[in-house]
Design a protein around this motif. Sequence first.
Motif: not given
Length: 393
Positions: A5-31
Amino acid sequence: MSFRRYQKVLGIPRVMSATLFMFVAGLPLTIMTLTLSLHVLNEMGRSYFDAGLVGTATALGFAVGSPLLGRMMDRHGLRPVVAVCGTVSTAAWVTLPLVDFTLFVALAFAAGMFTVPTGSLSRQFIASLVPEDYRRAAYSLNTMLMELSFVITPAVGILLITHYSATSMLVGIGVWRALSYVALYLLNWPIRNPHEAVAVEEPVRLKWREWLSARLIGVLLVSSGALFVLFGTELALIAVLRENGEIAFTGYVIAATSIASIAGGFVHGIVHRSWSLTRLAVTMSVLLLPVAFFDHVWWWLLLALLPTNLLCTPTLAASSEAVAELAPPSVRGQVMGLQDSANRMGQTLSMPLVGFAIDNVSPSMGFVAAACGGLVLIGIATLCSVRQASAQA
C-alpha cells in the motif's frame, strides 16, 4: 496486511515529492511557540505570563487564519494565497526581534494568522492526488512524518537556541518559511484533481449550511478531543517526572512514545480494515486512565504510556481521512483549515484544564484529566452524530 500500500501510494506521481517537501517546510512550525517564548523570557527579560500571552496570540492567529486562508485557496487557488500570505508572514517573523513587547504580541498574532497552514495544505494535496482506496495509507504516512518532526525539531531547535539565540532562530524561521513559500509557489501542486477542478468552475457556490453537517462537526470534535488528550498527556508527563526528580529522562520517554505512535500509524496504513475514528479516539483516551497508577518510576511510566501512544497516529490519520471524505471539493481548503482550528482548540483547552488538575490534585491526575477531557469532546461528537441520524430517520 499489505506493505505494498505504501509502495503504491508513493508510486503515484507527485505524491512522494509533495509529502517530503511539506514535511521539510513544516519543520519550523513545531518550534515556533517555544522560540517566541524563549525570546520573550531571555532577550526581552519578560515574565512567564508574558511568554504565555505571546504563545496564546500565536495560537489564536493560527486558529483564525487556517480556515480563512483555506477559503481563499478555494476561491483563488494556491499561488495568490502563497504569494500574499508568504510575504506578510515572512515580514512579521523577521521584524519580531526589532519591536517592543506590545508590537511583538501583535506581530506574533499576524505571523500565526498569515502562516500558510502546512498541515492542512499537505492533506489537500493528498486528497487531490491519491484515490480514496489508498488515502488511509497516505494520511498515515503524512501523520507519521508529522510525529517524526516533533521528535527532531525541538531537540535541534533547543541546540541552535543554546549555541546562538532565540532571536537568531526567529530570523531563521522566517527565512526557512520564505524559501518554502517560493518553492511552493513554483511547484504549484494541485489542491483538486482534474474532475473536481472542472466541477468547481461552475458558478454555484455552496453555503456553509450545505457542507457543515452534524457528522463533520462530530469529526472535528473528535479530532479536537484527540489533541486534548495528546497535549494534556505531555504536560502531565513533565509534571510527574519533575515531581519525581527525573526530569532528565523526559527525552527518553517522549522518544519511546513517539516511536510507538509511528509504529501504530504504520500498521494503521497497511491493514485492510481499521477501526473507526470514534473507536480509535475512545480507546486512546481510555488507555490513558490507568497511567496514573504508574507514576513512581520513569520507565514504568514509559511502558504505561505505550498502549495509548500506539493509537495516536492512527487517530489523527483517521480524522484527516474522514474530513477529506466529508469535505466537498469546492470548500476543501476551508474545511481542512477548520480541522486545524479544531486541533488548536483542543490544545488550547487542554493546557489550563490539565494544569489545574495537576496543581490542585496531583501530577498523575493530569493523565486522568487529559483522558476525561478527550472523552467529553468525543461524547459531544457522538451526540451530534446521533442527532443527525435521528433527523434523517
